[in-house]
Design a protein around this motif. Sequence first.
Motif, PDB file in Angstrom:
ATOM      1  N   ASN A  37      90.782  41.658 -22.467  1.00  0.00           N
ATOM      2  CA  ASN A  37      92.228  41.473 -22.335  1.00  0.00           C
ATOM      3  C   ASN A  37      92.782  41.680 -20.924  1.00  0.00           C
ATOM      4  OD1 ASN A  37      92.201  44.244 -22.009  1.00  0.00           O
ATOM      5  ND2 ASN A  37      93.530  44.684 -23.740  1.00  0.00           N
ATOM      6  N   TYR A  38      91.953  42.096 -19.968  1.00  0.00           N
ATOM      7  CA  TYR A  38      92.504  42.406 -18.653  1.00  0.00           C
ATOM      8  C   TYR A  38      93.047  41.176 -17.923  1.00  0.00           C
ATOM      9  CZ  TYR A  38      88.426  40.857 -15.948  1.00  0.00           C
ATOM     10  OH  TYR A  38      87.457  40.111 -15.343  1.00  0.00           O
ATOM     11  N   ARG A  39      92.458  40.004 -18.103  1.00  0.00           N
ATOM     12  CA  ARG A  39      92.965  38.801 -17.440  1.00  0.00           C
ATOM     13  C   ARG A  39      94.343  38.417 -17.957  1.00  0.00           C
ATOM     14  NH1 ARG A  39      90.395  36.753 -13.348  1.00  0.00           N
ATOM     15  NH2 ARG A  39      88.162  36.930 -13.285  1.00  0.00           N
ATOM     16  N   LYS A  40      94.552  38.540 -19.263  1.00  0.00           N
ATOM     17  CA  LYS A  40      95.871  38.241 -19.833  1.00  0.00           C
ATOM     18  C   LYS A  40      96.904  39.184 -19.250  1.00  0.00           C
ATOM     19  CE  LYS A  40      94.267  36.356 -24.205  1.00  0.00           C
ATOM     20  NZ  LYS A  40      94.179  36.555 -25.658  1.00  0.00           N
ATOM     21  N   LEU A  41      96.548  40.452 -19.111  1.00  0.00           N
ATOM     22  CA  LEU A  41      97.483  41.422 -18.535  1.00  0.00           C
ATOM     23  C   LEU A  41      97.779  41.110 -17.057  1.00  0.00           C
ATOM     24  CD1 LEU A  41      96.011  44.632 -20.156  1.00  0.00           C
ATOM     25  CD2 LEU A  41      98.252  43.627 -20.630  1.00  0.00           C
TER      26      LEU A  41
END
Length: 171
Positions: free
Chosen positions: A165-169
């Motif tokens: 999920n880090y890329r979405k954040l």
Amino acid sequence: NMLHLHGIHVKPVTLEVGDYVLSPDVCVERKAVPDLIQSLAHGRLYNQAEAMMRYYKRPALLIECEEGRPFGLVNPNELGPEISPQSVLSKLSLVLLHFPKLRLLWSRSPAHTVAIFAALKEGLSEPDAATAARVGAPNAPGAEQAFNMAPQDFLRQLPGVHAHNYRKLMN
């Protein structure tokens, strides 16, 4: 000059990432010991390692000692039992811990560096000079989408942030 004298074809181009591109996957940042110490003191080595890790599958840091001088970074009598922010070895260790895929190569002399490069290049395809020169350039295609690694590393340390999920954040 040493590379050319030993039959390794060198195409001189200005590189944004690394000092030598030995194949499309292999990039080497070469540091003489005094330059390594300066690069660690000013944080340049961290940024150089970060860029090599971003663009190459097999990044390497080559530390080249001077011929006729002791082979090493510090005198063994100067080694302390603890990590110190002023210690060259502590700083180098932290870079290697932060970038586990970065390979550390030691060379006793420029002639030894030639032998190391020849061994690394053996059986690999030749890099394209124009492509190597564009890697990491600010106006290269896709460069505007690259994320700064320091904030990315910080974000990934937060609770609930993981590889999925880090890329979405970031977006």
